[in-house]
Design a protein around this motif. Structure first.
Motif, PDB file in Angstrom:
ATOM      1  N   ALA A   1       0.832  -1.207   0.000  1.00 51.89           N
ATOM      2  CA  ALA A   1       0.000   0.000   0.000  1.00 51.89           C
ATOM      3  C   ALA A   1       0.865   1.255   0.000  1.00 51.89           C
ATOM      4  O   ALA A   1       0.590   2.216  -0.726  1.00 51.89           O
ATOM      5  N   LYS A   2       1.926   1.259   0.812  1.00 53.50           N
ATOM      6  CA  LYS A   2       2.821   2.419   0.840  1.00 53.50           C
ATOM      7  C   LYS A   2       3.558   2.572  -0.489  1.00 53.50           C
ATOM      8  O   LYS A   2       3.796   3.690  -0.954  1.00 53.50           O
ATOM      9  N   ARG A   3       3.908   1.460  -1.119  1.00 54.48           N
ATOM     10  CA  ARG A   3       4.570   1.530  -2.417  1.00 54.48           C
ATOM     11  C   ARG A   3       3.633   2.106  -3.476  1.00 54.48           C
ATOM     12  O   ARG A   3       4.069   2.862  -4.353  1.00 54.48           O
ATOM     13  N   LEU A   4       2.366   1.762  -3.390  1.00 51.36           N
ATOM     14  CA  LEU A   4       1.408   2.289  -4.356  1.00 51.36           C
ATOM     15  C   LEU A   4       1.166   3.785  -4.172  1.00 51.36           C
ATOM     16  O   LEU A   4       0.990   4.517  -5.148  1.00 51.36           O
ATOM     17  N   VAL A   5       1.161   4.237  -2.931  1.00 52.66           N
ATOM     18  CA  VAL A   5       1.037   5.679  -2.688  1.00 52.66           C
ATOM     19  C   VAL A   5       2.202   6.417  -3.329  1.00 52.66           C
ATOM     20  O   VAL A   5       2.040   7.449  -3.992  1.00 52.66           O
ATOM     21  N   LEU A   6       3.435   5.879  -3.160  1.00 55.03           N
ATOM     22  CA  LEU A   6       4.610   6.478  -3.784  1.00 55.03           C
ATOM     23  C   LEU A   6       4.508   6.412  -5.303  1.00 55.03           C
ATOM     24  O   LEU A   6       4.824   7.389  -5.997  1.00 55.03           O
ATOM     25  N   ALA A   7       4.045   5.284  -5.830  1.00 57.92           N
ATOM     26  CA  ALA A   7       3.919   5.132  -7.282  1.00 57.92           C
ATOM     27  C   ALA A   7       2.953   6.162  -7.858  1.00 57.92           C
ATOM     28  O   ALA A   7       3.200   6.744  -8.917  1.00 57.92           O
ATOM     29  N   LYS A   8       1.842   6.404  -7.169  1.00 57.54           N
ATOM     30  CA  LYS A   8       0.870   7.388  -7.650  1.00 57.54           C
ATOM     31  C   LYS A   8       1.494   8.780  -7.695  1.00 57.54           C
ATOM     32  O   LYS A   8       1.264   9.539  -8.638  1.00 57.54           O
ATOM     33  N   GLU A   9       2.290   9.104  -6.670  1.00 53.24           N
ATOM     34  CA  GLU A   9       2.951  10.408  -6.659  1.00 53.24           C
ATOM     35  C   GLU A   9       3.921  10.541  -7.834  1.00 53.24           C
ATOM     36  O   GLU A   9       3.972  11.578  -8.498  1.00 53.24           O
ATOM     37  N   LEU A  10       4.688   9.479  -8.124  1.00 52.21           N
ATOM     38  CA  LEU A  10       5.663   9.520  -9.210  1.00 52.21           C
ATOM     39  C   LEU A  10       4.977   9.549 -10.571  1.00 52.21           C
ATOM     40  O   LEU A  10       5.461  10.204 -11.502  1.00 52.21           O
ATOM     41  N   LEU A  11       3.856   8.863 -10.698  1.00 47.94           N
ATOM     42  CA  LEU A  11       3.128   8.889 -11.966  1.00 47.94           C
ATOM     43  C   LEU A  11       2.644  10.288 -12.315  1.00 47.94           C
ATOM     44  O   LEU A  11       2.593  10.662 -13.500  1.00 47.94           O
ATOM     45  N   LEU A  12       2.304  11.064 -11.301  1.00 46.73           N
ATOM     46  CA  LEU A  12       1.779  12.408 -11.547  1.00 46.73           C
ATOM     47  C   LEU A  12       2.856  13.481 -11.575  1.00 46.73           C
ATOM     48  O   LEU A  12       2.685  14.514 -12.223  1.00 46.73           O
ATOM     49  N   SER A  13       3.958  13.253 -10.865  1.00 48.14           N
ATOM     50  CA  SER A  13       4.965  14.313 -10.726  1.00 48.14           C
ATOM     51  C   SER A  13       6.175  14.139 -11.634  1.00 48.14           C
ATOM     52  O   SER A  13       7.011  15.036 -11.726  1.00 48.14           O
TER      53      SER A  13
END
Length: 286
Positions: free
Chosen positions: A234-246
């Motif tokens: 779950a924490k990895r997915l939160v980071l992935a979402k941030e990287l996908l957008l930024s």
């Protein structure tokens, strides 16, 4: 158990919702979950524990909690003293406005809470009263729906956030650490939070904590409601979402940077939690 994404079907021009004076108990509380909306929770009465991000907090009368978007959280109400609370949900765009050439940012209190990993605020009696009155006014506006009620709701929330932004905890020297739980759990959660992509598995985390893997797993599950693997993912997915957008990094690079072993696993895990593929999320949210 994987954290669930709480669904909201809000009007795009009025991205706001409130659950007003709702009685909470273990049967009605959601499991570990997250959502894109920002959340503010005020407790009127009762007792329990709140798990937010990587910390645990006592939950009692008069407490206020700030939960930024995409933050894993879960409430554990006391069986004998169930929680009565109001929860406010809103999109950042709902409270943001054009600059008036000063340093004020409406969501500063949430930004500081995330930065300090401190999501609980203990209020003065004066501010408790002011918070209750503002929430009452917002609920009344939504119930009566008189002309301009949406503007009144936004103004009420902006006024509340303005007051929060002036409290001592928003200053860099403010310190109101109210987290609870064994120190080795706090250290493990902090380690996962700081670098989920490189976070070890159960055996490595237990070894660092100097406890057995079975004891680590049991206590971790009791406190968070999740097993170690689900929490790390779950924490990895939160980071992935941030990287996908930024960033403009390709999906495979982001998957590897976040600790996933390959695209199939990343796609499967991402879609299970968000309901869409990484590429679709990037296209829709950007």
């Amino acid at each position: 158990m994987n954290p669930i994404r709480k669904p909201f079907r809000l009007d795009p021009i009025f991205p706001f919702d409130i659950v007003f004076k709702d009685r909470k108990n273990s049967r009605t509380e959601l499991p570990d979950h997250l959502h894109d909306l920002y959340e503010l929770v005020y407790v009127y009465e009762g007792k329990g524990t709140f798990f937010i991000d990587n910390a645990f907090y006592e939950k009692e009368e008069g407490d206020l909690f700030l939960i930024p978007g995409n933050t894993i959280h879960r409430s554990f109400p006391d069986a004998d003293r169930p929680i009565l609370s109001t929860a406010v949900f809103f999109a950042p765009a709902f409270v943001e406005s054009s600059s008036l050439d000063d340093a004020y940012v409406p969501l500063r209190c949430f930004d500081i809470a995330r930065k300090k990993k401190q999501y609980k605020i203990e209020l003065t009696e004066e501010f408790k009263q002011r918070t209750r009155e503002t929430l009452d006014e917002i609920a009344d506006e939504l119930r009566n729906k008189e002309p301009g009620y949406r503007h009144a709701v936004r103004l009420g929330l902006q006024r509340l956030l303005l007051t929060l932004g002036r409290l001592p905890f928003t200053r860099e020297d403010g310190s109101m650490d109210k987290r609870i739980g064994p120190q080795w759990i706090m250290d493990a959660l902090r380690s996962i939070d700081n670098d989920p992509g490189q976070s070890g598995g159960l055996a490595e985390l237990a070894a660092k904590a100097c406890v057995s893997a079975s004891h680590f797993s049991r206590v971790f599950k009791q406190l968070t409601g999740m097993n170690v693997t689900d929490y790390v993912n779950a924490k990895r997915l939160v980071l992935a979402k941030e990287l996908l957008l930024s960033t403009d990094d390709n999906v495979e690079s982001i998957a590897l940077a976040c600790g996933f072993q390959g695209l199939p696993h990343f796609y499967l895990t991402f879609k299970k939690l968000t309901g869409m593929t990484p590429r679709a999320y990037r296209l829709i949210e950007r």
